[in-house]
Design an enzyme around this catalytic site. Structure first.
Site, PDB file in Angstrom:
ATOM      1  N   TYR A 103       0.844  -1.218   0.000  1.00  0.00           N
ATOM      2  CA  TYR A 103       0.000   0.000   0.000  1.00  0.00           C
ATOM      3  C   TYR A 103       0.868   1.253   0.000  1.00  0.00           C
ATOM      4  CZ  TYR A 103      -2.783  -3.753   2.067  1.00  0.00           C
ATOM      5  OH  TYR A 103      -3.367  -4.959   2.337  1.00  0.00           O
ATOM      6  N   LYS A 117      23.396  -7.110  19.552  1.00  0.00           N
ATOM      7  CA  LYS A 117      22.157  -6.553  20.111  1.00  0.00           C
ATOM      8  C   LYS A 117      21.191  -7.714  20.328  1.00  0.00           C
ATOM      9  CE  LYS A 117      19.650  -3.277  21.670  1.00  0.00           C
ATOM     10  NZ  LYS A 117      20.020  -2.492  22.875  1.00  0.00           N
ATOM     11  N   ASP A 139      24.765  -0.490  22.096  1.00  0.00           N
ATOM     12  CA  ASP A 139      24.548   0.790  22.791  1.00  0.00           C
ATOM     13  C   ASP A 139      25.678   1.053  23.794  1.00  0.00           C
ATOM     14  OD1 ASP A 139      23.511  -1.416  24.120  1.00  0.00           O
ATOM     15  OD2 ASP A 139      21.667  -0.441  24.792  1.00  0.00           O
ATOM     16  N   ASP A 161      28.798   0.241  10.285  1.00  0.00           N
ATOM     17  CA  ASP A 161      28.702   1.530   9.599  1.00  0.00           C
ATOM     18  C   ASP A 161      28.666   2.664  10.624  1.00  0.00           C
ATOM     19  OD1 ASP A 161      28.190   3.441   7.508  1.00  0.00           O
ATOM     20  OD2 ASP A 161      26.097   3.432   8.167  1.00  0.00           O
ATOM     21  N   ASP A 215      31.921   5.615  11.779  1.00  0.00           N
ATOM     22  CA  ASP A 215      31.896   7.090  11.787  1.00  0.00           C
ATOM     23  C   ASP A 215      32.237   7.618  13.185  1.00  0.00           C
ATOM     24  OD1 ASP A 215      31.034   7.155   9.086  1.00  0.00           O
ATOM     25  OD2 ASP A 215      29.751   8.896   9.480  1.00  0.00           O
TER      26      ASP A 215
HETATM   27  C1  IPM Z   1      29.653   3.876   4.172  1.00  0.00           C
HETATM   28  C2  IPM Z   1      28.398   4.587   3.749  1.00  0.00           C
HETATM   29  C3  IPM Z   1      27.452   3.648   3.018  1.00  0.00           C
HETATM   30  C4  IPM Z   1      27.124   2.482   3.920  1.00  0.00           C
HETATM   31  C5  IPM Z   1      26.159   4.317   2.564  1.00  0.00           C
HETATM   32  C6  IPM Z   1      26.446   5.539   1.756  1.00  0.00           C
HETATM   33  C7  IPM Z   1      25.239   3.385   1.861  1.00  0.00           C
HETATM   34  O1  IPM Z   1      27.766   5.181   4.836  1.00  0.00           O
HETATM   35  O2  IPM Z   1      30.357   3.326   3.316  1.00  0.00           O
HETATM   36  O3  IPM Z   1      29.966   3.900   5.359  1.00  0.00           O
HETATM   37  O4  IPM Z   1      26.264   2.599   4.792  1.00  0.00           O
HETATM   38  O5  IPM Z   1      27.733   1.436   3.745  1.00  0.00           O
HETATM   39 MN    MN Z   2      28.948   5.099   6.639  1.00  0.00          MN
END
Ligand code: IPM
Ligand code: MN
Ligand code: NAD
Length: 354
Positions: free
Chosen positions: A145, A189, A222, A246, A250
């Site tokens: 939907y 998790k 977490d 991922d 970061d």
């Molecule tokens: C990374 C990026 C990618 C991921 C995205 C852009 C799809 O964030 O390479 O870390 O999540 O793998």
């Molecule tokens: Mn990433």
């Protein structure tokens, strides 16, 4: 003289600014080591999409297949939905070539200030090993939907014994090879997601039993996010699912001072297919086109590619040149508190290599 064929996809935004600098470094180091690189540039990405309605041509995977490695900048454009750009280029390459191990080192260089107090150069030194082909990124699901008030979206995570086992094995082998803290931390998790993460935890224990010399630790994701801040120095190899890896990579980049220093390799450890080398960062539209993006993540990524191509001395030289530029402290882009341009930073690396 050995020639390596490198497929180059500079891609979007700052990808187009950092990759040429990485290529300059690769060309310089090749001369010193009596090898050469034949770069095959592919103009795939958002520009290709605007012209042709797709991010890369239909036969793209076949074009990449014979290359020795793939060197990629970034993918993503503010005017195109991210799921279109990423599912049209980056993610299918990782899956098509079964690049199941995404290796993302986090090292605090001398001369770089961590946003966390009390950490000195070399004091943070770990690697996030991210499962790169399945888990939360399996692309299993759909809409019911769609766009209706009763809309349903299903996005299923897929964990296979084969997929989990091989990434665990890779993580333990890396801890052995690094020969540093000899510790593998598994990110889970399973308290909330008992099926997929249950298999993940059991497999971790099974693989760990084969490596009695490696210390192990299992952390809920977490709590792991909190421990990355509280005790980043304790980590050695951190193995995580696709999504958790991922997110944590970061965070790791933040801890070591900048996204502009985070390198990454998408490996097919069995070498059946080409592996792909790309910085952790994205197309950074907020700074694209200004000539100020930090090229060091892309340059350190090139060093990871050299290592994979079995040119370890060349890889170490590039890494040492980057370390020297950072330790020197004068030439740096704004993300590291400097005023230098992208090209000036790459020039400084090339000077160290000369
Ligand atoms: C990374 C990026 C990618 C991921 C995205 C852009 C799809 O964030 O390479 O870390 O999540 O793998
Ligand atoms: Mn990433
Ligand atoms: P991003 O990594 O592009 O940027 C995050 C922040 O870090 C921005 O403030 C940016 O200016 C800064 N930054 C990143 N790299 C830097 C560098 N080398 N030097 C200095 N500063 C740097 O993440 P985002 O803003 O969340 O995503 C932008 C786009 O990139 C989105 O379309 C996203 O989907 C895509 N993306 C692609 C990849 C990839 O191709 N591998 C990875 C992550 C995000």
């Amino acid at each position: 003289m050995k020639t390596f064929t490198i497929a180059v996809i500079a891609g979007d935004g700052v990808g187009a600014e950092v990759i040429p600098q990485g290529k300059r470094v690769l060309e310089a180091i090749a001369k010193k080591h009596d090898v050469s690189f034949a770069f095959q540039d592919f103009d795939w990405g958002a520009g290709h999409f605007a012209r042709w309605g797709r991010m890369m041509p239909a036969g793209a995977i076949d074009l990449l297949q014979p290359c020795d490695a793939i060197y990629l900048g970034a993918v993503g454009h503010p005017q195109i939905p991210d799921h279109t750009t990423l599912n049209g280029l980056l993610l299918p390459i990782r899956r098509s070539f079964d690049q199941y191990a995404n290796v993302r080192p986090a090292y605090l260089y001398h001369g770089v200030e961590s946003p966390l107090a009390g950490h000195k150069g070399g004091g943070i030194d770990f690697v996030v090993v991210r499962e790169n082909t399945e888990g939360e990124y399996a692309q299993v699901g759909g809409f019911l939907y769609q766009h209706q008030p009763e809309e349903v979206a299903i996005q299923t995570a897929v964990f296979t014994r084969r997929g989990v086992e091989r990434i665990m094995r890779f993580a333990f082998e890396l801890a052995v090879k690094r020969n540093k803290k000899k510790r593998v931390t598994s990110i889970t998790k399973s308290n909330a997601q008992g099926y997929g993460m249950g298999l993940w935890d059991r497999t971790f224990q099974e693989v760990a039993a084969r490596y009695p010399d490696i210390e192990t630790e299992s952390l809920l994701v977490d709590a792991a996010a909190m421990y990355f801040i509280r005790r980043p120095e304790s980590f050695d190899v951190v193995v995580a699912s696709n999504l958790f890896g991922d997110i944590l990579s970061d965070l790791a980049a933040g801890i070591i001072g900048s996204m502009g220093l985070a390198a990454s390799a998408n490996l097919d450890p069995e070498r059946r297919y080409p592996s792909m080398f790309e910085p952790v960062h994205g197309s950074a539209p907020d700074i694209a086109g200004k000539g100020i993006v930090n090229p060091l993540a892309a340059i350190l990524t090139a060093a990871m590619m050299l290592e994979h191509l079995e040119l370890p001395a060349a890889a170490s030289e590039v890494e040492a040149a980057v370390a020297a530029v950072l330790a020197h402290g004068k030439v740096r882009t704004p993300d590291l508190g400097g005023t230098s341009s992208t090209v000036a930073v790459a020039d400084a690396v090339l000077e160290k290599l000369a």
